[in-house]
Design a protein around this motif. Structure first.
Motif, PDB file in Angstrom:
ATOM      1  N   ASP A  11       0.829  -1.208   0.000  1.00 58.92           N
ATOM      2  CA  ASP A  11       0.000   0.000   0.000  1.00 58.92           C
ATOM      3  C   ASP A  11       0.860   1.255   0.000  1.00 58.92           C
ATOM      4  OD1 ASP A  11      -2.324  -1.465  -0.064  1.00 58.92           O
ATOM      5  OD2 ASP A  11      -2.724  -1.281   2.085  1.00 58.92           O
ATOM      6  N   LEU A  12       1.957   1.262   0.764  1.00 58.01           N
ATOM      7  CA  LEU A  12       2.859   2.414   0.764  1.00 58.01           C
ATOM      8  C   LEU A  12       3.445   2.640  -0.628  1.00 58.01           C
ATOM      9  CD1 LEU A  12       4.859   2.144   4.115  1.00 58.01           C
ATOM     10  CD2 LEU A  12       3.128   3.826   3.499  1.00 58.01           C
ATOM     11  N   SER A  13       3.733   1.569  -1.323  1.00 59.59           N
ATOM     12  CA  SER A  13       4.280   1.697  -2.679  1.00 59.59           C
ATOM     13  C   SER A  13       3.279   2.352  -3.623  1.00 59.59           C
ATOM     14  CB  SER A  13       4.682   0.325  -3.218  1.00 59.59           C
ATOM     15  OG  SER A  13       5.721  -0.207  -2.431  1.00 59.59           O
ATOM     16  N   THR A  14       1.997   2.174  -3.363  1.00 57.11           N
ATOM     17  CA  THR A  14       0.968   2.823  -4.190  1.00 57.11           C
ATOM     18  C   THR A  14       0.958   4.321  -3.942  1.00 57.11           C
ATOM     19  OG1 THR A  14      -0.399   0.843  -4.174  1.00 57.11           O
ATOM     20  CG2 THR A  14      -1.499   2.930  -4.695  1.00 57.11           C
ATOM     21  N   ASP A  19       3.860   8.476 -10.094  1.00 52.16           N
ATOM     22  CA  ASP A  19       2.746   8.518 -11.039  1.00 52.16           C
ATOM     23  C   ASP A  19       1.402   8.656 -10.335  1.00 52.16           C
ATOM     24  OD1 ASP A  19       4.306   8.270 -13.335  1.00 52.16           O
ATOM     25  OD2 ASP A  19       4.315   6.075 -13.198  1.00 52.16           O
ATOM     26  N   GLU A  20       1.398   8.550  -9.022  1.00 56.64           N
ATOM     27  CA  GLU A  20       0.148   8.598  -8.257  1.00 56.64           C
ATOM     28  C   GLU A  20       0.116   9.844  -7.372  1.00 56.64           C
ATOM     29  OE1 GLU A  20      -2.397   6.590  -8.675  1.00 56.64           O
ATOM     30  OE2 GLU A  20      -1.395   5.248 -10.057  1.00 56.64           O
ATOM     31  N   PHE A  21       0.461   9.702  -6.088  1.00 56.89           N
ATOM     32  CA  PHE A  21       0.315  10.792  -5.131  1.00 56.89           C
ATOM     33  C   PHE A  21       1.604  11.555  -4.846  1.00 56.89           C
ATOM     34  CE2 PHE A  21      -3.038   7.746  -4.005  1.00 56.89           C
ATOM     35  CZ  PHE A  21      -4.139   8.573  -4.089  1.00 56.89           C
ATOM     36  N   ALA A  22       2.699  10.848  -4.740  1.00 54.75           N
ATOM     37  CA  ALA A  22       3.952  11.455  -4.282  1.00 54.75           C
ATOM     38  C   ALA A  22       4.687  12.180  -5.411  1.00 54.75           C
ATOM     39  CB  ALA A  22       4.856  10.390  -3.674  1.00 54.75           C
ATOM     40  N   GLU A  23       5.551  13.090  -4.994  1.00 56.57           N
ATOM     41  CA  GLU A  23       6.445  13.782  -5.919  1.00 56.57           C
ATOM     42  C   GLU A  23       7.828  13.793  -5.300  1.00 56.57           C
ATOM     43  OE1 GLU A  23       4.734  17.680  -6.200  1.00 56.57           O
ATOM     44  OE2 GLU A  23       3.342  17.085  -7.766  1.00 56.57           O
ATOM     45  N   GLY A  29      18.950  17.894   0.931  1.00 55.95           N
ATOM     46  CA  GLY A  29      19.892  17.572  -0.128  1.00 55.95           C
ATOM     47  C   GLY A  29      19.680  16.219  -0.798  1.00 55.95           C
ATOM     48  N   GLN A  30      18.615  15.516  -0.435  1.00 51.78           N
ATOM     49  CA  GLN A  30      18.312  14.225  -1.045  1.00 51.78           C
ATOM     50  C   GLN A  30      16.999  14.334  -1.825  1.00 51.78           C
ATOM     51  OE1 GLN A  30      18.388  10.874   1.774  1.00 51.78           O
ATOM     52  NE2 GLN A  30      19.094  12.358   3.287  1.00 51.78           N
ATOM     53  N   GLN A  31      16.933  13.690  -2.971  1.00 51.25           N
ATOM     54  CA  GLN A  31      15.682  13.622  -3.724  1.00 51.25           C
ATOM     55  C   GLN A  31      14.869  12.456  -3.164  1.00 51.25           C
ATOM     56  OE1 GLN A  31      14.452  15.707  -6.222  1.00 51.25           O
ATOM     57  NE2 GLN A  31      16.130  16.960  -5.447  1.00 51.25           N
ATOM     58  N   ILE A  32      13.752  12.780  -2.499  1.00 51.98           N
ATOM     59  CA  ILE A  32      12.946  11.782  -1.796  1.00 51.98           C
ATOM     60  C   ILE A  32      11.504  11.890  -2.257  1.00 51.98           C
ATOM     61  CG2 ILE A  32      12.094  11.055   0.467  1.00 51.98           C
ATOM     62  CD1 ILE A  32      14.691  12.105   1.669  1.00 51.98           C
ATOM     63  N   LEU A  33      10.887  10.736  -2.501  1.00 48.48           N
ATOM     64  CA  LEU A  33       9.459  10.713  -2.801  1.00 48.48           C
ATOM     65  C   LEU A  33       8.699  11.056  -1.530  1.00 48.48           C
ATOM     66  CD1 LEU A  33       8.784   7.618  -5.086  1.00 48.48           C
ATOM     67  CD2 LEU A  33       8.229   9.988  -5.556  1.00 48.48           C
ATOM     68  N   ALA A  34       7.866  12.079  -1.603  1.00 49.22           N
ATOM     69  CA  ALA A  34       7.133  12.533  -0.429  1.00 49.22           C
ATOM     70  C   ALA A  34       5.792  13.117  -0.849  1.00 49.22           C
ATOM     71  CB  ALA A  34       7.946  13.587   0.322  1.00 49.22           C
ATOM     72  N   VAL A  35       4.876  13.135   0.110  1.00 51.29           N
ATOM     73  CA  VAL A  35       3.613  13.844  -0.047  1.00 51.29           C
ATOM     74  C   VAL A  35       3.678  14.990   0.950  1.00 51.29           C
ATOM     75  CG1 VAL A  35       1.108  13.712   0.155  1.00 51.29           C
ATOM     76  CG2 VAL A  35       2.386  11.740  -0.716  1.00 51.29           C
ATOM     77  N   ILE A  36       3.518  16.227   0.455  1.00 48.66           N
ATOM     78  CA  ILE A  36       3.651  17.408   1.313  1.00 48.66           C
ATOM     79  C   ILE A  36       2.384  18.240   1.236  1.00 48.66           C
ATOM     80  CG2 ILE A  36       4.928  19.542   1.729  1.00 48.66           C
ATOM     81  CD1 ILE A  36       7.432  18.162   0.763  1.00 48.66           C
ATOM     82  N   ASP A  37       1.847  18.541   2.415  1.00 42.62           N
ATOM     83  CA  ASP A  37       0.711  19.460   2.534  1.00 42.62           C
ATOM     84  C   ASP A  37       1.291  20.779   3.014  1.00 42.62           C
ATOM     85  OD1 ASP A  37      -1.624  20.832   2.995  1.00 42.62           O
ATOM     86  OD2 ASP A  37      -2.247  19.634   4.707  1.00 42.62           O
TER      87      ASP A  37
END
Length: 109
Positions: A11-14, A19-23, A29-37
């Motif tokens: 589910d976390l991978s979704t 392509d879905e929720f995260a950017e 200094g690290q490129q990390i997939l995250a969801v930010i409000d």
């Protein structure tokens, strides 16, 4: 048969899929997939009155960051973090089933 942790990680991978929720965000200094409000601005408290008058016109910006625990080390309260080249201070951290929820604030004029 797979266990609950296996399904929760799927589910976390979704959710953490660009392509879905995260950017991808630059976090310390690290490129990390995250969801930010990041749509939260609050006026600074009016008490004590002397502090309110000194900080008149300054607002507190607050963001909530959701990242996978495996992708980012858990910060501590008060730690300075850089998110997309903006500095914030961690005010709350929680971790549950592979997910970090970080609330951070910054002062804005």
């Amino acid at each position: 048969m797979s266990n609950l942790k296996f399904y929760m990680n799927n589910d976390l991978s979704t959710f953490f899929n660009d392509d879905e929720f995260a950017e991808y965000h630059d976090i310390d200094g690290q490129q990390i997939l995250a969801v930010i409000d990041s749509d939260q601005f609050n006026e600074r408290p009016k008490d004590p009155a002397e502090l309110y008058h000194l900080t008149n016109g300054i607002y507190r910006s607050s963001i909530t960051i959701y990242v996978k625990s495996a992708d980012y080390d858990k910060p501590v309260i008060g730690q300075r973090i850089s998110v997309d080249e903006e500095d914030y201070y961690v005010v709350s951290v929680s971790e549950d089933t592979g997910l970090l929820k970080i609330i951070a604030t910054a002062n804005e004029a």
